[in-house]
Scaffold this active site. Structure first.
Site, mmCIF file in Angstrom:
data_model
loop_
_atom_site.group_PDB
_atom_site.id
_atom_site.type_symbol
_atom_site.label_atom_id
_atom_site.label_comp_id
_atom_site.label_asym_id
_atom_site.label_seq_id
_atom_site.Cartn_x
_atom_site.Cartn_y
_atom_site.Cartn_z
ATOM 1 N N GLY D 115 -6.775 26.844 43.838
ATOM 2 C CA GLY D 115 -8.363 27.359 44.260
ATOM 3 C C GLY D 115 -9.758 27.732 43.970
ATOM 4 O O GLY D 115 -9.231 28.989 43.849
ATOM 5 N N ASP D 204 -0.745 31.217 47.964
ATOM 6 C CA ASP D 204 0.615 32.066 48.278
ATOM 7 C C ASP D 204 1.566 31.148 47.736
ATOM 8 O O ASP D 204 2.684 31.836 47.364
ATOM 9 C CB ASP D 204 0.894 30.969 49.995
ATOM 10 C CG ASP D 204 0.333 29.772 49.790
ATOM 11 O OD1 ASP D 204 -0.098 29.428 49.092
ATOM 12 O OD2 ASP D 204 0.001 29.212 51.406
ATOM 13 N N THR D 206 0.836 30.609 44.083
ATOM 14 C CA THR D 206 1.013 31.577 42.604
ATOM 15 C C THR D 206 1.631 32.477 42.847
ATOM 16 O O THR D 206 2.691 33.555 42.427
ATOM 17 C CB THR D 206 -0.646 31.712 42.691
ATOM 18 O OG1 THR D 206 -1.019 30.413 42.802
ATOM 19 C CG2 THR D 206 -0.578 32.556 41.614
ATOM 20 N N VAL D 233 -9.063 32.560 49.851
ATOM 21 C CA VAL D 233 -10.178 32.206 51.159
ATOM 22 C C VAL D 233 -10.115 32.175 52.768
ATOM 23 O O VAL D 233 -11.069 32.552 53.665
ATOM 24 C CB VAL D 233 -11.822 30.841 50.419
ATOM 25 C CG1 VAL D 233 -10.646 30.022 50.755
ATOM 26 C CG2 VAL D 233 -13.127 31.355 51.026
ATOM 27 N N ASP D 234 -9.310 31.289 53.290
ATOM 28 C CA ASP D 234 -8.734 31.331 54.176
ATOM 29 C C ASP D 234 -8.443 32.415 55.313
ATOM 30 O O ASP D 234 -8.350 32.204 56.157
ATOM 31 C CB ASP D 234 -7.229 30.233 54.514
ATOM 32 C CG ASP D 234 -7.965 28.891 53.267
ATOM 33 O OD1 ASP D 234 -9.205 28.592 53.249
ATOM 34 O OD2 ASP D 234 -6.949 27.967 53.174
ATOM 35 N N GLU D 333 -9.803 22.563 58.189
ATOM 36 C CA GLU D 333 -9.386 21.467 57.464
ATOM 37 C C GLU D 333 -7.598 21.420 58.202
ATOM 38 O O GLU D 333 -7.692 19.965 57.724
ATOM 39 C CB GLU D 333 -9.374 21.755 56.037
ATOM 40 C CG GLU D 333 -8.736 22.507 55.838
ATOM 41 C CD GLU D 333 -8.824 22.557 53.650
ATOM 42 O OE1 GLU D 333 -9.188 23.693 53.548
ATOM 43 O OE2 GLU D 333 -8.330 21.164 53.284
ATOM 44 N N MET D 392 -19.117 23.485 47.946
ATOM 45 C CA MET D 392 -20.361 25.163 47.507
ATOM 46 C C MET D 392 -20.486 26.273 49.151
ATOM 47 O O MET D 392 -20.813 27.152 48.582
ATOM 48 C CB MET D 392 -21.614 24.278 48.978
ATOM 49 C CG MET D 392 -22.274 22.553 48.240
ATOM 50 S SD MET D 392 -23.410 22.033 49.102
ATOM 51 C CE MET D 392 -25.130 23.082 48.871
ATOM 52 N N ARG D 394 -17.477 28.083 48.196
ATOM 53 C CA ARG D 394 -15.711 28.579 47.350
ATOM 54 C C ARG D 394 -16.444 28.645 46.542
ATOM 55 O O ARG D 394 -16.043 29.552 45.454
ATOM 56 C CB ARG D 394 -14.799 27.736 48.206
ATOM 57 C CG ARG D 394 -14.890 26.178 46.896
ATOM 58 C CD ARG D 394 -13.309 25.706 46.951
ATOM 59 N NE ARG D 394 -12.801 24.888 45.784
ATOM 60 C CZ ARG D 394 -12.034 24.724 45.255
ATOM 61 N NH1 ARG D 394 -11.366 24.603 46.170
ATOM 62 N NH2 ARG D 394 -11.922 24.133 44.406
#
Lengths: 476, 476, 476, 476
Positions: D115, D204, D206, D233-234, D333, D392, D394
């Site tokens: 992502g 992870d 990847t 991003v997390d 999430e 919006m 990421r």
């Protein structure tokens, strides 16, 4: 005047005579407290602004009841296209030399109804500050929780210090709600609490409610002036040039479109799908599309579309993905309502404002796109990223343009009410602030004219199909 | 029509008759190539849009030379205030059914002159994209470095791919410069390079240059259409509703005012001083002040001010600091030019565009404030923070509102040129895009009307003095 | 340990033994109230957090006086480069099981001194909220107007409701000032008003003042804990990883650099010149340059530069303009101070904090650039646009990163003070919050290491000269 | 060392001896090409930086294989809490004096998987610019469409001019995809195309794929260095201080929380619900909550919660609405996955990266909240506004902090690869850039430590329950 032209394209220099007249302009008269109250109950006062050192009212400062502004200002001199009949004019907005309220006796009520819109807090602030600073009014009440607040909640006393930074905050500090319209309870409460100026901020349902409140007040012969301030981020209200918050919404929508564009172009066969506000009109979608230029297709309520077959959306997107690798679709929330299958209950349901329940065109379209790709290109990568920025758009503070606009709206409303007008709306007509009968605004719609250049420009920018079905493409 | 009203304040419902006429409206005729070229040199073609599937031109799609828009649309029905004489009207902007250029023979030149303004790149982009996509023009050249670029630099060939993201960038990708206006060299270069459409983007000096270019071309009977697109972030150009980039500038100015406000309120006796653009007009200062509400005093070129004595700026600020602890002053760059002492050379000097050299009112005012405080309150803390955000404002990309506006301006210009008009400017008049003779725009000024409500509102918002000297306050 | 390596470049896999020890680490001991006050005056209490349901203090929750964090954590195992001697360690920051103040007896004072920095209001807010919510302190006072406020202004009582939205505002709600440091008046006031916790937020001059206040308090044997929170947007304070507000400043600086870039590339031979904060260090300039990549030359105080001759700035810019048409120069405010001619009085003058008066390197450089071009290229166009965004940078609210950082700083300071430490600073060391003796921080400087990779990267990004004069280039 | 302390709270001044040692530190050795390739295939070269005038490499410029950085730097001198065993150290990142690739023979491949995350384009840009400018590499290829791109799409040749403005754009210009991991096809393609440096940017999954690629390459004894750059991003990757894009995401999340706050406070009993990224960890939710302070409850994967009964979410919100009229809930999430009823198929399904399919906790919670209110307060107004700002957030460009961080990451990776290391990751450890074995990073998790102060602070800021069920509250 003898315009030799016509639609044949000869230059204007062929015109023999460049002077002309415009006849039969009709002035839309406003309701006024004096129309149903005797003079004895309506003493007239000199406008307090007259002695206000910041205003130095000169000859030209006051608006007189004979100052009007034209609504239909584009004409075809050749007479080929008949003008709107009658051409209309409205009273100009502004301070009057004589006012029908003594500041010390004013009890003003302000209420906000319906969904959020950038600028609501600015309108509230400016009503309070304007009444207080311009006219010396000291009793100003915020009615909380929408229409039902009149009869069910204690009002909030407002003053300039309290509202000072309202314009920097999104939403409404008065809270808002839908529904709760009970005409007699509301008018009883207005009477009971002694309000004599009522400022009602809300959408089309609210404006229709405001008409009823005005009419009930008039029929009870109460000395209460009622004004409506249309709040519709969708810009779907007619007659006035635009509604407050709309420009801010278009700005904010850019962010969502940018994100959708990034998501789309960062994927293989990526589609970015953005749902923008606009239940019955596509103004935000159209303006955001034209401002952004990253949009490949813009779907609005004013024009039908279909998915499958020749000339349909799928065909268009297929081609666009092939050529460009990605695509961005903007859809107004009211678009495609006829295409989405409804359950029996959805066909009946209405929201508290009496509007038809809208189905989620964004979620539906996302699902349809996925099904289509799976069906047509089962082994190819495909991504749809769906963004619904609605609450992130409508909850922001007004930008500078809208802040100023809200100020002018609020001050115009105050001037009109102080001058004894009632049952009216203030707003810009061709750039000039004017007063319009409330019932006229409550009924007027501002739709995107899809025969106009602006929509043509959308299509030329996006190259999207016109969804004008040919006989062979009827299976969408 | 018999309006019984007048300025006495009776409600409009007293009007006996609400229908009326407007007589003696004068249409401002545009120059046209056909006025100085014989028909044989001006074959007429069907507008290529006619066959463009995105436009589906209907009956009402085309603008005819008899479609006009009214400029003076506010009236006093009572006749108390005489109307502007004559009332004016202008041709509406838009595509014409017949065009005077065959797309394949068009060679268009675009030039930008003068200082930066948000939206210049959008105008360039839309001229290129509009010519290319709407009319099929393929030879479009960017003239670099302003007027001098016509005769001293190789032009840059432009196409839609190249300009695709221009609207997301501030400044002008064509580079710009002041001065360099050499009429004969420019017209020779236009002729020599075979340009037949010239789009000139610039300020008032540039527009006056464009008038001369147009006149020289006409006198040489060249088949070259010239159009001007007024670029003035100050919004000081008359007739049209507003100039592009102005709204963006007002938005950006909020940031500087906010910073000044924070600096002021974080200090003991803190003054935040912001200089905003506006050489001859104070529109940015006025609009930014009204939008922000953190401003205590707004000084613009249209109104004089003085520092010392009763009713002067120092007295006002002294009182404001006492009451509130801090103050924010916004000053337009053209304000107070008469107050600043000039050296002999400064009285002579003019910039390359022929404008008087402006003295730095911000730096001067900052120094005067410090001297004043030192003199009057030598042992008290005092801080002046001076912010000049000019380049940070004018170098940003246009916001969504201005982006859309630039698009409509550019497309209107193209439609007018293709229809054979020349020596004109396109722009919105009362919200309707129209064509205005170039010489009329070059001379028209849009000043802040300080007798108007808007300026009165500034004063009521800021409570600033009116600097109307009394006999006792003449020592400023 | 036997590392066979060295600086010869053999891979680490040659290491015979990958286990090693670090010896002789020195812990920097903190002053503590118990070091000068008898136990009878210092009753110990259980931390109120112990009974706070939000904390559920577990075994590992509390920091003990033996929890330390290492400062020098990079080592050369080969021993080729001698390690810093001694390697240092500091106490970790955090809540202690035992505290030396009973919440009900705490009277805390908070003061802000010096210029603005993003995050000051967040630190104030979090000191108030932390003391109130975590420890139950109810008497918290804001000292207004900087150091002089202790003895000349009534303090402002603070509570969580009052400071609730402080973090969304730039500047300091306590007002700030420079100077006013009168040691005895200040300590007398602290004693007189009964403050027993003093939180001092300010720059290096302020920290040196705080050391003196702490020492005076200790010599008077007052039961008053003093802590300093270094505020320096320049990031020039040593030992701690970074100072608050710095990240926000670097973000905001991007906007100014972007504007300068647009101005430069929109002109013929355009130079955009941006002055950024940084009196003795160039961290903002360096970080802004590396983050932006639109910068062609970055001048900082840590490295000298010269204008004329071979290898000088003019030569570099000449070449860059020739190649690229425009250039952007970023200069830290403390750069080039030796190059600017000073008048006699400027050689003497110092500001209220005792710092040398800085000359305006931006204005000087702008003038020199213009003179140079006029001299060397008298007939060519040239533009320098100079942007000084200082007040627009330092007056913004902290961004999210800095907001969180300010919270952790403030809470760490509170925990330390409650635990009886005094004369200390809290701050992150290698990412771990720690306590550092105040006098150590007051003296430590954090300069840009121009032998480091980061500066080399700046140069490789910008390709700017190193200004290492060769014998032939000595005439700058 | 004899620390007399312990956890009893005595001040550190009781320490007899403030000098100590740290023993048994374990260096984590990196894989190196020389460990599986003979010297004859690995000629060594002097680093091209050595002759680069921008670097002037001094004695201390180069990193040697014996330069290390400590990971475990917090210690308890009392020995009460046993230290992590072994304490770990890693090689420092930076340029080495000797390199194992001749620039002219390098063929570098860059791929992005998974992502979007702010900063991906900056990493790509800096890999290209760094390889090109620092080391003179000229053959750099972008592998499009993620892992599958190695064997199914033609690569994109990259150079500095092409990537020049990448850092100003969100997303990845290389396109990305999930899945497509076919080890042999990938390694075959690497071999076939002659890539000898492979830079893999991804999450992870990847990184686990990168480990396999590295191992396969090693087992085939190919002279190809592989490095991974964790993109999450997390911020859920362990060992390194933080992952790129995380700070930008926390900034952007503020906007969504603000909007939710406005929606909530503008309604009667309004709840604003924001879902933020964080599948297995709640770092964004936690940091956004602490930075914003408008949040009433923050739910993260690391801690369980329940809805009904004593101590449950409903009870908490009921009380908050009563007290405050509105509430804001942030949910990561990955929170509450155990609470949401799953269909049989949802229990099986996994995404292309092999992760469990996450159920939409936001949509579920919104529905549960509505049901709850309808059940408990059927006649009272209630509003839940649910915002999912994921795309919006990421899709935005990296902010300045992250831009600089991405640069340092990319350059560190290049230096390591040029020095012959392989199967590694570069990243900051306690603020110092270091090299970590790839397999270690692929397994390491960075979870929010809910026994830590930071989580306690969240709870004290929000006053939210700890959801530690008592026996009477088990029906949630």
């Amino acid at each position: 005047m003898a315009a030799s032209g016509g639609s044949t394209g000869e230059p204007a220099t062929d015109l023999q005579d460049t002077e002309f007249s415009i006849s039969r302009v009709q002035l839309q008269v406003l309701p006024h407290l004096s129309s149903y109250l005797p003079d004895t109950l309506l003493p007239v006062h000199i406008n307090p602004l007259h002695h206000n050192p910041f205003f130095h009212p000169s000859h030209s400062f006051y608006i007189s009841p004979t100052d009007i502004v034209l609504r239909h200002i584009a004409h075809d001199l050749s007479g080929t296209f008949p003008p709107p009949s009658p051409r209309l004019a409205y009273l100009r907005a502004g301070p009057h030399h004589q006012v029908y309220f003594k500041p010390s006796e004013v009890r003003a009520a302000i209420v906000t109804c319906g969904g959020l819109c950038p600028g609501m807090n600015t309108v509230i602030r400016e009503l309070v500050v304007g009444l207080w600073e311009l006219y010396g009014v000291r009793e100003i009440y915020g009615v909380k929780a929408g229409f039902r607040g009149f009869y069910s909640v204690e009002p909030l006393r407002l003053d300039p210090k309290m509202v000072d930074s309202f314009h920097k905050r999104g939403g409404t500090m008065l809270e808002t709600s839908r529904g709760g319209f009970d005409l007699h309870k509301i008018v009883n409460a207005i009477h009971h609490r002694g309000y004599n100026q009522v400022y009602i901020i809300g959408g089309d349902g609210t404006m229709r409610g405001a008409v009823k409140i005005f009419e009930e007040i008039r029929s009870r012969k109460l000395r209460v002036a009622v004004t409506g301030i249309p709040k519709t981020v969708d810009n779907d209200v007619g007659i006035i040039d635009k509604s407050f918050g709309f420009q801010t919404a278009v700005e904010m929508a850019q962010q969502a479109i940018s994100a959708a564009h990034v998501e789309a172009e960062s994927a293989v066969n990526g589609i970015g799908l953005v749902k923008l506000m606009g239940r019955s009109t596509g103004h935000i979608a159209l303006n955001a599309t034209l401002s952004s230029r990253d949009v490949d297709c813009c779907l609005i309520p004013e024009t039908e579309f279909y998915l499958k077959g020749k000339g349909g959306l799928f065909e268009f997107l297929d081609q666009r993905l092939r050529e460009n690798g990605h695509a961005v679709v903007v859809v107004a929330e009211g678009a495609g309502q006829d295409l989405i299958p409804r359950t029996e209950s959805q066909r009946e349901e209405r929201d508290e404002s009496g509007n038809l329940v809208f189905l989620d065109v964004g979620g539906w379209l996302k699902a349809e796109l996925k099904k289509w790709w799976e069906r047509e290109h089962p082994n190819e990568l495909f991504t749809v990223k769906y963004i619904d920025p609605t609450y992130m758009i409508r909850a922001v503070p007004a930008n500078a343009t809208d802040n100023l606009y809200c100020t002018l709206l609020a001050h115009s409303a105050i001037h009109g009410v102080m001058a004894g007008y009632t049952g009216f709306v203030s707003g810009p007509i061709n750039g000039n602030y004017a007063y319009i009968p409330l019932d006229e605004v409550a009924e007027a719609r501002n739709e995107v004219d899809i025969r106009d250049h602006k929509w043509a420009w959308v299509r030329s920018v996006t190259n999207q199909p016109d969804f004008a079905r040919t006989s062979s493409g009827m299976n969408g």
